[in-house]
Design a protein around this motif. Sequence first.
Motif, PDB file in Angstrom:
ATOM      1  N   GLU A 215      -0.161   5.862   4.671  1.00  9.82           N
ATOM      2  CA  GLU A 215       0.052   7.045   3.851  1.00  9.82           C
ATOM      3  C   GLU A 215       0.960   8.052   4.536  1.00  9.82           C
ATOM      4  OE1 GLU A 215      -3.812   8.521   3.143  1.00  9.82           O
ATOM      5  OE2 GLU A 215      -4.424   6.861   1.816  1.00  9.82           O
ATOM      6  N   LEU A 216       0.845   8.107   5.861  1.00  5.93           N
ATOM      7  CA  LEU A 216       1.666   9.062   6.599  1.00  5.93           C
ATOM      8  C   LEU A 216       3.140   8.661   6.576  1.00  5.93           C
ATOM      9  CD1 LEU A 216       1.731  11.567   8.489  1.00  5.93           C
ATOM     10  CD2 LEU A 216       1.411   9.984  10.412  1.00  5.93           C
ATOM     11  N   ASP A 221       6.613   7.665  -3.954  1.00  2.00           N
ATOM     12  CA  ASP A 221       7.981   7.844  -4.455  1.00  2.00           C
ATOM     13  C   ASP A 221       9.041   7.779  -3.357  1.00  2.00           C
ATOM     14  OD1 ASP A 221       6.894   8.209  -6.975  1.00  2.00           O
ATOM     15  OD2 ASP A 221       6.767  10.393  -6.728  1.00  2.00           O
ATOM     16  N   THR A 222       8.675   7.290  -2.157  1.00  2.00           N
ATOM     17  CA  THR A 222       9.685   7.134  -1.111  1.00  2.00           C
ATOM     18  C   THR A 222      10.280   5.728  -1.096  1.00  2.00           C
ATOM     19  OG1 THR A 222       7.975   6.533   0.515  1.00  2.00           O
ATOM     20  CG2 THR A 222       8.574   8.875   0.328  1.00  2.00           C
ATOM     21  N   ALA A 229       4.955  -1.157   1.284  1.00  2.00           N
ATOM     22  CA  ALA A 229       5.010  -1.259   2.746  1.00  2.00           C
ATOM     23  C   ALA A 229       3.670  -1.716   3.274  1.00  2.00           C
ATOM     24  CB  ALA A 229       5.397   0.078   3.347  1.00  2.00           C
ATOM     25  N   THR A 230       3.688  -2.324   4.437  1.00  2.00           N
ATOM     26  CA  THR A 230       2.469  -2.819   5.066  1.00  2.00           C
ATOM     27  C   THR A 230       2.453  -2.398   6.524  1.00  2.00           C
ATOM     28  OG1 THR A 230       3.593  -4.918   5.508  1.00  2.00           O
ATOM     29  CG2 THR A 230       2.223  -4.815   3.543  1.00  2.00           C
ATOM     30  N   ILE A 305       8.516  -3.518   5.199  1.00  2.00           N
ATOM     31  CA  ILE A 305       8.781  -3.231   3.796  1.00  2.00           C
ATOM     32  C   ILE A 305       9.149  -4.540   3.124  1.00  2.00           C
ATOM     33  CG2 ILE A 305      10.149  -1.876   2.174  1.00  2.00           C
ATOM     34  CD1 ILE A 305      10.785   0.040   4.448  1.00  2.00           C
ATOM     35  N   LEU A 306       8.575  -4.802   1.949  1.00  4.92           N
ATOM     36  CA  LEU A 306       8.871  -6.023   1.202  1.00  4.92           C
ATOM     37  C   LEU A 306      10.370  -6.103   0.896  1.00  4.92           C
ATOM     38  CD1 LEU A 306       7.645  -8.524  -0.190  1.00  4.92           C
ATOM     39  CD2 LEU A 306       7.450  -7.150  -2.261  1.00  4.92           C
ATOM     40  N   GLU A 307      10.965  -7.233   1.216  1.00  2.00           N
ATOM     41  CA  GLU A 307      12.419  -7.377   1.087  1.00  2.00           C
ATOM     42  C   GLU A 307      12.857  -7.623  -0.349  1.00  2.00           C
ATOM     43  OE1 GLU A 307      15.960  -9.987   3.198  1.00  2.00           O
ATOM     44  OE2 GLU A 307      14.036 -10.938   2.784  1.00  2.00           O
TER      45      GLU A 307
END
Length: 656
Positions: A215-216, A221-222, A229-230, A305-307
């Motif tokens: 979350e940080l 919306d980013t 993201a994981t 981040i998922l590609e």
Amino acid sequence: MAEAPRRWRHSVRYRLLAIALLPVLVILPVFLGITMYQWSNKFDRLLTAKVNSDLTVAQQYLQNILQTAGERIEMLARSEEFAHSADLPGLLDVYRVRLGLDYLYLASPAGDMVAASPRGAHPLHVPGSAPARGARNLIEVLDQAELRAISPGLAARAEIVMVDATGQKPQQTETRGMVVQSVVAANRPDTGAPAIMVGGILLNRNLSIIDRINELIYRPDTLPPGAHATVSLFLGDMRISTNVTVAGGVRALGTRASAIVRDRVIGQGQVWLARAQVLQDRYISAYAPVEDSARQRVGMIYVGILERPFVEAKRRTVLLVVAAFLLVALVTVPVFLRWAGSIFRPLEKIAETFARLGRGDLSARTGVTRGADEITGLAMLLDTLLAQLQDRDRQLRAWNDALNQRVEERTVALRQAVHELQVATHQLVQSEKLAALGEISAGIAHEINNPLAVIQGNLDVLREILGPATRPAETELRLIDEQIHRISQIVTRLLDFARTDEPGDVDPATDPVQAVAECEPLVRHMLARGAVTLHHDLRSTQVVRIGRVALQQVLVNLIVNAVHAMPEGGEIRIASRDESFDGAPGVSLALSDTGTGIPPEILGQIFEPFVTSRGRKGGTGLGLSICRRLIERQGGSITVESDATGSRFRIWLPAA
């Protein structure tokens, strides 16, 4: 085939088209391709830089957890509440929960337990010292026995079953636990004895820390739509806390990192910044090693981040650029082609005009009548020159026709003179031949007929002298008479065959039946020697328009050729019929043999001069040519059919 590419390379039209379309269809696509390639590489570098900064934030957050826990434990150790508390275990229970710790205990530097929460904790290894000020913050890996000594529940929570990359097949169980703990000095004023306070948090299954990091770093919306993201924390190469999920939305605890990542990060201590396979998907990933208090690499921290959404976004961007390029090309290419066409169309007309000139068409014109550029002017000038050239050609042709007329007149006169010379030569040759044959015939008649007369006279004398005594030899004497008569007949026929038709005989007439009969004595010896039989079927009743000697020459030539075609013997048949051809009466003569036939390759040329089927040592190849000339001179025809069973000649002669 090689000429077409050469014309294409040297054609002005195609070169002009290439010049017109090169910027739009070649240079611009190459430029766009290079730009899109560089943009794609820069985009990938930005994503890599993004996950690298995200990894830094995650590391800082993990370090912040250590520092915050240490600061809070230190505040507890310095508080008045701790200094004057009569129920230390109860106080530790309260603050363990309040500070979010999994364990909190007070012990002497020698390891003697003073108070612990949860109660009954007896750590197997107690840090021996603490800094005078501040806290010593550590990441440690505790085995199952150490965790159980602190709390059986803590040991149970640390257990994670290792699974394969699909998250389906259970393997061995990881019982170790990764903890963050802080050690601070905690001396009570009432006792004055040195003590340390130790508090720790188990990271195994600690999903709140992972979710907080996620979350940080990745606020709503980013990320683009569809991207997520994981964050993961690894003990060794196994995920002990993660928000990566498998089928069904279950967190992928116990799954392992790829071998190449493990070797790079844990094995070599390097940071991984590249794409990596995370379970079934590819992520733009960042991995960093996690070290314990002994500076040993015990795990990894990961963000990614998922590609797929970014790949799709790049694909959409590329398709948009390609569509824009095609739209621009669709608008601009016709304009360029129109401009180029105004140049190469006059050139094409000039080239076409020259091609027609090369084929001899002097009326060829470009047809260009207007225009202010140099090429149009050249085309109009060419039409003017061609008009002048056509006028000159017309004059030359007129002069040539007059010259040809004069040559033709001279040629006709020359042909007439040559014809007269040939007739004179023929008459001279025939005269000489007749003279020679007359002398030879006279000699033959004298040399053969005189002995024959002596033989015949003596034979008659013998009959008179012997009288009735000749009766026993009457048969032999009769045979002698017949042979003498036969010799006389052969000599007569030979003299007849040696004669020639007179050139002035324009209306000869010959009976074909008689001609066949007169030819037989001349070839009888060849028939007997070749074991060939001759059969007649002569039913014609008309005389034909040909000289007797000429017809005999044709028949003898055909019979001799047939004998040569039957080296093992055979049969020759001669038939004659009255037959009309195109309404004209005449006689058809057919001569066939049972020989080897005429080879197919020369059958169509057998009546040409010097064509023979007997090979190099055979005839001259003139016999059939002479036969055709003798027959066609009288308006007749001769044809042949031949195969492996023999040859069949057919002669038709008009009636006299």
